[in-house]
Design an enzyme around this catalytic site. Structure first.
Site, PDB file in Angstrom:
ATOM      1  CG  ASN A   9      -1.721   1.227   1.399  1.00 58.38           C
ATOM      2  OD1 ASN A   9      -1.762   2.074   0.496  1.00 58.38           O
ATOM      3  ND2 ASN A   9      -2.381   1.375   2.538  1.00 58.38           N
ATOM      4  CD1 TRP A  10       3.433   0.910  -2.718  1.00 61.15           C
ATOM      5  CD2 TRP A  10       3.527   1.941  -4.702  1.00 61.15           C
ATOM      6  NE1 TRP A  10       4.106   0.082  -3.588  1.00 61.15           N
ATOM      7  CE2 TRP A  10       4.168   0.698  -4.816  1.00 61.15           C
ATOM      8  CE3 TRP A  10       3.452   2.767  -5.830  1.00 61.15           C
ATOM      9  CZ2 TRP A  10       4.749   0.254  -6.006  1.00 61.15           C
ATOM     10  CZ3 TRP A  10       4.025   2.333  -7.016  1.00 61.15           C
ATOM     11  CH2 TRP A  10       4.672   1.080  -7.095  1.00 61.15           C
ATOM     12  CG  HIS A  95      -5.833   1.968   5.318  1.00 59.64           C
ATOM     13  ND1 HIS A  95      -5.359   2.862   6.246  1.00 59.64           N
ATOM     14  CD2 HIS A  95      -4.847   1.055   5.119  1.00 59.64           C
ATOM     15  CE1 HIS A  95      -4.121   2.490   6.584  1.00 59.64           C
ATOM     16  NE2 HIS A  95      -3.792   1.401   5.913  1.00 59.64           N
ATOM     17  CD  GLU A 167      -3.485  -2.456   7.315  1.00 59.66           C
ATOM     18  OE1 GLU A 167      -2.429  -2.738   6.774  1.00 59.66           O
ATOM     19  OE2 GLU A 167      -4.057  -1.355   7.155  1.00 59.66           O
ATOM     20  N   GLY A 234       2.879  -1.197   4.344  1.00 62.33           N
ATOM     21  CA  GLY A 234       2.921   0.232   4.039  1.00 62.33           C
ATOM     22  C   GLY A 234       4.341   0.692   3.765  1.00 62.33           C
ATOM     23  N   GLY A 235       4.956   1.302   4.754  1.00 59.51           N
ATOM     24  CA  GLY A 235       6.277   1.922   4.598  1.00 59.51           C
ATOM     25  C   GLY A 235       7.309   1.044   3.900  1.00 59.51           C
TER      26      GLY A 235
HETATM   27  P1  13P Z   1       3.043   0.308   7.765  1.00 63.57           P
HETATM   28  O1  13P Z   1       3.542  -0.977   7.146  1.00 63.57           O
HETATM   29  O2  13P Z   1       3.806   1.516   7.320  1.00 63.57           O
HETATM   30  O3  13P Z   1       2.929   0.179   9.256  1.00 63.57           O
HETATM   31  O4  13P Z   1       1.552   0.542   7.222  1.00 63.57           O
HETATM   32  C1  13P Z   1       0.645  -0.508   7.283  1.00 63.57           C
HETATM   33  C2  13P Z   1      -0.545  -0.151   6.491  1.00 63.57           C
HETATM   34  O5  13P Z   1      -1.296   0.751   6.831  1.00 63.57           O
HETATM   35  C3  13P Z   1      -0.800  -0.891   5.249  1.00 63.57           C
HETATM   36  O6  13P Z   1      -2.061  -0.631   4.749  1.00 63.57           O
END
Ligand code: 13P
Length: 250
Positions: A9-10, A95, A167, A234-235
């Site tokens: 997820n960018w 999300h 999440e 995410g990151g």
């Molecule tokens: P991170 O991996 O940056 O914690 O983000 C998770 C996320 O929200 C993926 O949708």
């Protein structure tokens, strides 16, 4: 057998040239991956360009949001049909950042989930508790409610394209991940709740992902749990080599 799904997820990162560069690197690095389904979710502006790059490869394309109507006077919104039109395979829905900053409710999530599935999109519906809710011992109750409301009235015949991502809000972007075991317990509960709505058979085949500070160093811990069918990253998905390491967790 549930094939693992690892999705990047960018969020609101990457201009079109940056997105194209990243996905070209991933295409090369992950060309021989067969045992994991991989998807990238760039911002709307980069969907089409990224889609062009991955055409003919095993990489799948995901969007991060949509609106439930097919078309109309809804300034600033994007419909499910507009996404399928440009070859989008998946859409993330509900999300926690959309729930927190854009006030999306379970009822909104439910309408989006149904509209996306009806248009033939794969859906990744996100659920998860906040830190306050976790501390108050409300994790199971909050997540159960989000799943029940998010899937209310779903046509069982459409549910085979449904994925759920657990999440925990406190684990997103914080570097603080849930343990594999904690995540697996919540995910097992999510599967039981989903089974009550879409039936045992579909729930048994449904992929349920973990998301929240997934990194190359902790992905194994999650994938070692039979209940966890992949990750929403995410990151660590913004850098080709770290995302590729996550996909190649084996
Ligand atoms: P991170 O991996 O940056 O914690 O983000 C998770 C996320 O929200 C993926 O949708």
């Amino acid at each position: 057998m549930r094939k693992p799904l690892i999705m990047g997820n960018w969020k609101m990162y990457k201009t079109v040239p940056e997105a194209v560069r990243l996905v070209k690197q991933l295409k090369v690095m992950l060309a021989d991956t067969v045992d994991v389904e991989i998807a990238v979710c760039p911002p709307f502006t980069a969907l089409q360009a990224v889609g062009e790059v991955i055409k003919g490869s095993a990489l799948k394309l995901g969007a991060q949001n949509l609106f439930w109507e097919k078309e109309g006077a809804y300034t600033g919104e994007i419909s499910p049909e507009m996404l399928t039109d440009i070859g989008v395979d998946y859409c993330i829905i509900g999300h926690s950042e959309r729930r927190a900053y854009f006030h999306e409710t379970d009822a909104d999530v439910n309408r989006k989930v149904k509209a996306a599935l009806a248009a033939g999109l794969g859906v990744v519906m996100c659920v998860g508790e906040t830190l306050e809710q976790r501390r108050a011992g409300l994790t199971q109750r909050v997540v159960e409610e989000q799943v029940t409301n998010g899937l209310a009235g779903l046509e069982v015949s459409q549910a085979d394209k449904l994925v759920i991502a657990y999440e925990p809000v406190w684990a997103i972007g914080t570097g603080e991940n849930a343990t594999g075991q904690d995540a697996a317990e919540v995910i097992a509960m999510i599967r039981r709740v989903a089974a009550g709505i879409v039936g045992e058979e579909i729930a048994a085949e449904m992929r349920i992902l973990y998301g929240g500070s997934v990194k190359p160093g902790n992905i194994k811990e999650f994938m070692a749990q039979p209940e966890i069918d992949g990750a929403l990253v995410g990151g660590a998905s913004l850098d080709a080599s770290s995302f590729a390491q996550i996909v190649r967790y084996n």
